[in-house]
Design a protein around this motif. Sequence first.
Motif, PDB file in Angstrom:
ATOM      1  N   MET A   1      66.737 -37.746-124.685  1.00  0.00           N
ATOM      2  CA  MET A   1      68.014 -38.108-125.062  1.00  0.00           C
ATOM      3  C   MET A   1      68.707 -37.879-125.440  1.00  0.00           C
ATOM      4  N   LYS A   2      69.740 -38.023-124.508  1.00  0.00           N
ATOM      5  CA  LYS A   2      70.897 -37.177-124.779  1.00  0.00           C
ATOM      6  C   LYS A   2      72.433 -38.412-125.104  1.00  0.00           C
ATOM      7  N   ILE A   3      71.802 -39.398-124.507  1.00  0.00           N
ATOM      8  CA  ILE A   3      72.993 -40.631-124.661  1.00  0.00           C
ATOM      9  C   ILE A   3      71.459 -42.069-126.024  1.00  0.00           C
ATOM     10  N   LYS A   4      72.510 -42.410-127.227  1.00  0.00           N
ATOM     11  CA  LYS A   4      72.298 -43.185-128.260  1.00  0.00           C
ATOM     12  C   LYS A   4      72.250 -44.160-128.006  1.00  0.00           C
ATOM     13  N   LYS A   5      71.241 -45.550-128.986  1.00  0.00           N
ATOM     14  CA  LYS A   5      72.191 -46.288-128.894  1.00  0.00           C
ATOM     15  C   LYS A   5      73.202 -46.359-129.677  1.00  0.00           C
ATOM     16  N   GLY A   6      74.984 -47.570-129.957  1.00  0.00           N
ATOM     17  CA  GLY A   6      75.644 -46.819-130.673  1.00  0.00           C
ATOM     18  C   GLY A   6      77.232 -45.920-129.960  1.00  0.00           C
ATOM     19  N   ASP A   7      76.732 -45.461-129.273  1.00  0.00           N
ATOM     20  CA  ASP A   7      77.581 -43.895-128.467  1.00  0.00           C
ATOM     21  C   ASP A   7      79.010 -44.756-127.858  1.00  0.00           C
TER      22      ASP A   7
ATOM     23  N   LYS B   1      66.741 -47.669-123.030  1.00  0.00           N
ATOM     24  CA  LYS B   1      65.522 -47.630-122.532  1.00  0.00           C
ATOM     25  C   LYS B   1      64.767 -47.735-121.435  1.00  0.00           C
ATOM     26  N   ASP B   2      63.712 -46.279-121.364  1.00  0.00           N
ATOM     27  CA  ASP B   2      63.230 -46.184-119.896  1.00  0.00           C
ATOM     28  C   ASP B   2      64.493 -45.109-118.634  1.00  0.00           C
ATOM     29  N   GLY B   3      65.690 -44.823-119.045  1.00  0.00           N
ATOM     30  CA  GLY B   3      66.115 -43.915-118.468  1.00  0.00           C
ATOM     31  C   GLY B   3      67.319 -45.186-117.928  1.00  0.00           C
ATOM     32  N   LYS B   4      67.714 -45.868-118.808  1.00  0.00           N
ATOM     33  CA  LYS B   4      68.953 -47.214-118.206  1.00  0.00           C
ATOM     34  C   LYS B   4      69.866 -47.565-119.816  1.00  0.00           C
ATOM     35  N   VAL B   5      70.517 -47.905-119.582  1.00  0.00           N
ATOM     36  CA  VAL B   5      71.249 -48.094-120.683  1.00  0.00           C
ATOM     37  C   VAL B   5      71.830 -49.537-120.113  1.00  0.00           C
ATOM     38  N   VAL B   6      72.076 -50.651-121.254  1.00  0.00           N
ATOM     39  CA  VAL B   6      72.954 -51.063-121.471  1.00  0.00           C
ATOM     40  C   VAL B   6      74.864 -51.179-121.978  1.00  0.00           C
TER      41      VAL B   6
ATOM     42  N   ILE C   1      76.757 -32.873-122.767  1.00  0.00           N
ATOM     43  CA  ILE C   1      75.798 -33.319-124.271  1.00  0.00           C
ATOM     44  C   ILE C   1      74.979 -31.751-124.513  1.00  0.00           C
ATOM     45  N   GLY C   2      75.119 -31.197-125.738  1.00  0.00           N
ATOM     46  CA  GLY C   2      74.321 -29.949-125.520  1.00  0.00           C
ATOM     47  C   GLY C   2      73.197 -30.527-126.412  1.00  0.00           C
ATOM     48  N   PHE C   3      72.869 -28.673-126.765  1.00  0.00           N
ATOM     49  CA  PHE C   3      71.855 -28.914-127.997  1.00  0.00           C
ATOM     50  C   PHE C   3      72.108 -28.359-129.048  1.00  0.00           C
ATOM     51  N   LYS C   4      71.681 -27.937-130.568  1.00  0.00           N
ATOM     52  CA  LYS C   4      72.343 -26.588-131.331  1.00  0.00           C
ATOM     53  C   LYS C   4      71.319 -26.758-132.583  1.00  0.00           C
ATOM     54  N   ILE C   5      70.399 -25.317-132.882  1.00  0.00           N
ATOM     55  CA  ILE C   5      70.226 -25.845-134.162  1.00  0.00           C
ATOM     56  C   ILE C   5      71.174 -25.779-135.010  1.00  0.00           C
TER      57      ILE C   5
ATOM     58  N   LYS D   1      68.040 -30.336-135.213  1.00  0.00           N
ATOM     59  CA  LYS D   1      68.325 -30.314-133.508  1.00  0.00           C
ATOM     60  C   LYS D   1      69.352 -31.111-133.717  1.00  0.00           C
ATOM     61  N   VAL D   2      70.740 -30.774-133.719  1.00  0.00           N
ATOM     62  CA  VAL D   2      71.792 -32.180-133.461  1.00  0.00           C
ATOM     63  C   VAL D   2      72.837 -31.714-132.193  1.00  0.00           C
ATOM     64  N   ARG D   3      73.214 -32.134-132.010  1.00  0.00           N
ATOM     65  CA  ARG D   3      73.566 -33.209-130.240  1.00  0.00           C
ATOM     66  C   ARG D   3      75.085 -32.554-130.185  1.00  0.00           C
ATOM     67  N   VAL D   4      75.889 -31.663-129.440  1.00  0.00           N
ATOM     68  CA  VAL D   4      77.254 -30.603-129.494  1.00  0.00           C
ATOM     69  C   VAL D   4      77.803 -31.652-127.708  1.00  0.00           C
ATOM     70  N   ALA D   5      79.070 -31.887-127.947  1.00  0.00           N
ATOM     71  CA  ALA D   5      80.152 -31.783-127.141  1.00  0.00           C
ATOM     72  C   ALA D   5      80.103 -30.604-126.312  1.00  0.00           C
ATOM     73  N   LYS D   6      80.066 -30.542-124.505  1.00  0.00           N
ATOM     74  CA  LYS D   6      79.648 -28.947-123.891  1.00  0.00           C
ATOM     75  C   LYS D   6      81.493 -28.972-124.430  1.00  0.00           C
ATOM     76  N   ALA D   7      82.283 -29.905-123.943  1.00  0.00           N
ATOM     77  CA  ALA D   7      83.599 -29.404-123.945  1.00  0.00           C
ATOM     78  C   ALA D   7      84.586 -28.656-124.969  1.00  0.00           C
ATOM     79  N   THR D   8      84.445 -29.071-126.237  1.00  0.00           N
ATOM     80  CA  THR D   8      85.347 -28.421-127.189  1.00  0.00           C
ATOM     81  C   THR D   8      83.753 -27.653-128.491  1.00  0.00           C
ATOM     82  N   GLY D   9      82.615 -28.402-128.322  1.00  0.00           N
ATOM     83  CA  GLY D   9      81.484 -28.010-129.450  1.00  0.00           C
ATOM     84  C   GLY D   9      81.483 -28.549-130.450  1.00  0.00           C
TER      85      GLY D   9
END
Length: 101
Positions: A4-10, A30-35, A80-84, A89-97
């Motif tokens: 999941m690229k979106i996490k709780k607290g984002d 949860k299960d591809g849904k967010v509140v 959002i992308g991922f980078k090692i 493994k960390v999440r990275v903003a595609k727009a700014t890096g």
Amino acid sequence: MATMKIKKGDMVKVIAGKDKGKEGKVLSVKDGKVVVEGINQVTKHAKPSQANPQGGIIKKEAAIDISNVMYSLKGKATRIGFKIDGDKKVRVAKATGEVID
């Protein structure tokens, strides 16, 4: 299921639906849904209970599909992308890096 690229607290921005353009904090994923806080408000008719002795009509947030929200960085929606990074493994903003977490 993929990571999941979106996490709780984002902070996320709604990109589709009746609340398009609004921003809020993710309360649960949860299960591809967010509140999201303050987004997709629904009215529920609650019977009197121990937790809610009065009962009546209450407003609460309902889940929306994760595809209808985008991560919000400084008020702008970004993918959002991922980078090692070293051995992590960390999440990275595609727009700014910029590393998110």
